[in-house]
Design a protein around this motif. Structure first.
Motif, mmCIF file in Angstrom:
data_model
loop_
_atom_site.group_PDB
_atom_site.id
_atom_site.type_symbol
_atom_site.label_atom_id
_atom_site.label_comp_id
_atom_site.label_asym_id
_atom_site.label_seq_id
_atom_site.Cartn_x
_atom_site.Cartn_y
_atom_site.Cartn_z
ATOM 1 N N GLU A 124 0.678 -1.326 -0.037
ATOM 2 C CA GLU A 124 0.100 0.029 0.026
ATOM 3 C C GLU A 124 0.896 1.250 -0.012
ATOM 4 O O GLU A 124 0.479 2.331 0.768
ATOM 5 C CB GLU A 124 -1.038 -0.024 1.174
ATOM 6 C CG GLU A 124 -1.875 -1.224 0.899
ATOM 7 C CD GLU A 124 -3.245 -1.149 2.098
ATOM 8 O OE1 GLU A 124 -2.958 -0.351 3.297
ATOM 9 O OE2 GLU A 124 -4.052 -1.805 2.006
ATOM 10 N N GLY A 125 2.089 1.000 -0.736
ATOM 11 C CA GLY A 125 2.725 2.422 -0.907
ATOM 12 C C GLY A 125 3.751 2.455 0.111
ATOM 13 O O GLY A 125 4.395 3.748 0.242
ATOM 14 N N ALA A 126 3.735 1.835 1.263
ATOM 15 C CA ALA A 126 4.645 2.111 2.048
ATOM 16 C C ALA A 126 5.752 0.813 2.276
ATOM 17 O O ALA A 126 5.381 -0.339 1.760
ATOM 18 C CB ALA A 126 4.121 2.254 3.479
ATOM 19 N N LEU A 127 6.967 1.167 2.560
ATOM 20 C CA LEU A 127 7.878 0.000 2.785
ATOM 21 C C LEU A 127 7.846 -0.358 4.329
ATOM 22 O O LEU A 127 8.212 0.439 5.104
ATOM 23 C CB LEU A 127 9.305 0.562 2.599
ATOM 24 C CG LEU A 127 10.596 -0.393 2.410
ATOM 25 C CD1 LEU A 127 10.312 -1.858 1.466
ATOM 26 C CD2 LEU A 127 11.795 0.164 1.905
ATOM 27 N N TRP A 128 8.071 -1.513 4.577
ATOM 28 C CA TRP A 128 7.820 -2.250 5.798
ATOM 29 C C TRP A 128 8.989 -3.121 6.137
ATOM 30 O O TRP A 128 9.484 -3.971 4.982
ATOM 31 C CB TRP A 128 6.700 -3.282 6.020
ATOM 32 C CG TRP A 128 5.456 -2.629 5.802
ATOM 33 C CD1 TRP A 128 4.675 -2.251 4.420
ATOM 34 C CD2 TRP A 128 4.864 -1.604 6.587
ATOM 35 N NE1 TRP A 128 3.628 -1.541 4.681
ATOM 36 C CE2 TRP A 128 3.498 -1.151 5.882
ATOM 37 C CE3 TRP A 128 4.822 -1.375 8.141
ATOM 38 C CZ2 TRP A 128 2.543 -0.273 6.523
ATOM 39 C CZ3 TRP A 128 3.847 -0.378 8.474
ATOM 40 C CH2 TRP A 128 2.810 -0.005 7.906
ATOM 41 N N GLN A 129 9.548 -2.974 7.305
ATOM 42 C CA GLN A 129 10.973 -3.639 7.548
ATOM 43 C C GLN A 129 10.646 -5.319 7.461
ATOM 44 O O GLN A 129 11.385 -6.050 7.128
ATOM 45 C CB GLN A 129 11.324 -3.433 8.807
ATOM 46 C CG GLN A 129 11.626 -2.138 9.062
ATOM 47 C CD GLN A 129 12.333 -1.732 10.834
ATOM 48 O OE1 GLN A 129 11.377 -1.408 11.412
ATOM 49 N NE2 GLN A 129 13.435 -2.197 10.862
ATOM 50 N N ASN A 368 -8.754 -7.145 1.736
ATOM 51 C CA ASN A 368 -7.880 -8.218 0.797
ATOM 52 C C ASN A 368 -6.416 -8.432 1.362
ATOM 53 O O ASN A 368 -6.062 -7.439 2.033
ATOM 54 C CB ASN A 368 -7.932 -7.778 -0.573
ATOM 55 C CG ASN A 368 -9.114 -8.216 -1.592
ATOM 56 O OD1 ASN A 368 -9.344 -9.399 -1.397
ATOM 57 N ND2 ASN A 368 -9.626 -7.329 -2.103
ATOM 58 N N PHE A 369 -5.981 -9.604 1.090
ATOM 59 C CA PHE A 369 -4.423 -9.623 1.482
ATOM 60 C C PHE A 369 -3.615 -8.855 0.283
ATOM 61 O O PHE A 369 -4.210 -8.574 -0.730
ATOM 62 C CB PHE A 369 -4.239 -11.196 1.373
ATOM 63 C CG PHE A 369 -4.620 -11.946 2.675
ATOM 64 C CD1 PHE A 369 -4.452 -11.778 3.973
ATOM 65 C CD2 PHE A 369 -5.776 -12.653 2.568
ATOM 66 C CE1 PHE A 369 -4.505 -12.502 4.971
ATOM 67 C CE2 PHE A 369 -6.175 -13.347 3.614
ATOM 68 C CZ PHE A 369 -5.791 -13.166 4.981
ATOM 69 N N LYS A 370 -2.137 -8.946 0.752
ATOM 70 C CA LYS A 370 -1.356 -8.788 -0.398
ATOM 71 C C LYS A 370 -1.160 -9.939 -1.166
ATOM 72 O O LYS A 370 -0.385 -10.954 -0.517
ATOM 73 C CB LYS A 370 -0.152 -8.097 -0.007
ATOM 74 C CG LYS A 370 1.107 -8.032 -0.896
ATOM 75 C CD LYS A 370 2.180 -7.360 -0.646
ATOM 76 C CE LYS A 370 3.432 -7.413 -1.501
ATOM 77 N NZ LYS A 370 4.769 -6.818 -0.914
ATOM 78 N N PHE A 371 -1.500 -10.162 -2.382
ATOM 79 C CA PHE A 371 -1.263 -11.402 -3.150
ATOM 80 C C PHE A 371 0.074 -11.508 -3.864
ATOM 81 O O PHE A 371 0.546 -10.636 -4.193
ATOM 82 C CB PHE A 371 -2.468 -11.584 -3.930
ATOM 83 C CG PHE A 371 -3.973 -11.813 -3.583
ATOM 84 C CD1 PHE A 371 -4.070 -12.781 -2.543
ATOM 85 C CD2 PHE A 371 -4.751 -10.881 -3.741
ATOM 86 C CE1 PHE A 371 -5.253 -13.060 -2.015
ATOM 87 C CE2 PHE A 371 -6.011 -10.924 -2.883
ATOM 88 C CZ PHE A 371 -6.225 -12.096 -2.138
#
Length: 375
Positions: A124-129, A368-371
């Motif tokens: 969703e447009g963000a970078l997660w660790q 929804n999930f990230k598929f």
């Protein structure tokens, strides 16, 4: 007169067991990368389901019967967030601290689950660790790719998203609940001036035929600053009617505030139609206030039954304690309308700055999930 009551289906009892994990890829180190907390605690004055403090007029519709359901709906949202923390607590036993993939056989439904930890994931447009996936192995070819749980998070400050599908977590307990999904957005990054905040979203809940007031979707925001907790949200009841059957489907839209130290709370509730497309606070909470909606529905009911409308005295009796807002303490509902003490004034100020969600958007909520890319 037949009293109005809601039927609330508590639809899941979920747990996840890792006793059967294949531990060859797991570390013996004591550190782990999982967040310690992933929810905002809500004062019990506005998050419990004990029916208490009977009104003085036991033979009429009572304010506590109406406002008490707010506590139930808030509790559903809080329990959804607690589920994420419970799963994290189980996972933490294995000290996940780097990217890895392994599988285990669940003690709950006897099915193989796949686990994957990913570093530096975009969503969703963000970078997660980190990203954690748990999926039901046999269901991977399905449209939902078998996902049971996805968590995206950053460690400092703690911020993350948790998405769950109970059917793929525990097929035995949720055999008749194939479409429900939950999402918790949690942050301690200080957005909007809150020490911590969370947004709980629930969609696809089952709607039993014999429980017309069941919840299909829910969205709730909770923000904490010190001892002050503010809450806003909507639940959708697509099959519900009020007194007559000519109007079907409404949102239970609310704003609330609670003091954790004093265990006091206040709330305002609106009952707009499920199809209402409006973000206007006055429309949702004032035009469709409990008192206005019930007045209109009682008038319609009287006319259908007897061809007349009730007198003002009859209405006043039937709508006793339905004014806004409602006030709560550690025992539950206290009174509606006027503040019982000055201790509630800061809560009223905080609550009056809140706005529920657009009813039609909540009625049509989809999660929804990230598929993963299909190979």
């Amino acid at each position: 007169m037949k009293k109005f009551s809601f039927f609330l289906s508590i639809f899941f009892l979920l747990s996840i067991a890792f006793i059967g994990c294949k531990q060859n890829n797991l570390t013996d180190e004591t550190d782990d990368i999982l967040p310690v907390t992933f929810k905002v605690d809500i004062p019990s004055s506005i998050s419990n389901n004990a029916v208490v403090n009977k009104s003085a007029k036991d033979d009429v519709m009572q304010g506590n019967e109406i406002y008490q359901h707010l506590n139930n709906f808030i509790k559903i949202g809080e329990s959804s967030a607690e589920l994420t923390e419970m799963i994290m607590s189980e996972i933490r036993k294995y000290h996940l601290n780097h990217a890895m993939i392994f599988s285990f056989t669940s003690d709950e439904d006897g099915r193989v689950k796949n686990v994957e930890v990913i570093e530096n994931s975009e969503f969703e447009g963000a970078l997660w660790q980190y990203q954690l996936n748990i999926s039901d192995a046999e269901s991977v070819p399905n449209t939902d790719q078998g996902f049971a749980l996805q968590i995206f998070w950053n460690r400092s400050p703690i911020k993350g998203i948790s998405i769950l599908k109970p059917y793929n977590i525990n097929r035995t307990e949720n055999e008749n609940n194939p479409n429900s999904m939950f999402r918790i957005d949690y942050s301690e990054a200080g957005e909007n001036g809150y020490d911590a905040q969370m947004t709980v979203s629930v969609a696809g809940l089952p709607l039993p035929v014999n429980e017309p007031y069941s919840v299909s979707t829910l969205k709730m925001f909770v923000g904490r600053t010190g001892e002050l907790v503010v809450i806003k949200g909507n639940t959708n009841h697509p099959n519900a009617t009020l007194f007559t059957t000519d109007e079907v489907g409404f949102n239970w839209a609310f704003v609330a505030a609670g003091d954790d130290a004093e265990n006091l709370g206040t709330a305002e509730v609106g009952l707009p139609p499920s199809t209402l497309n409006s973000n206007d606070r006055n429309v949702i909470l004032k035009d469709y206030s409990i008192k206005n909606v019930f007045t209109n529905r009682i008038n319609a009911w009287f006319f259908q039954q007897w061809g007349v409308t009730p007198t003002q005295t009859q209405l006043d009796d039937l709508l006793f304690n339905t004014q806004a807002p409602g006030f709560f303490n550690a025992d539950g509902f206290v009174i509606a309308g006027n503040s019982p003490t000055a201790a509630y004034e800061p809560l009223l100020t905080a609550m009056n700055a809140l706005n529920p969600y657009n009813p039609s958007e909540i009625s049509n909520l989809i999660l929804n999930f990230k598929f993963a890319a299909v190979k």
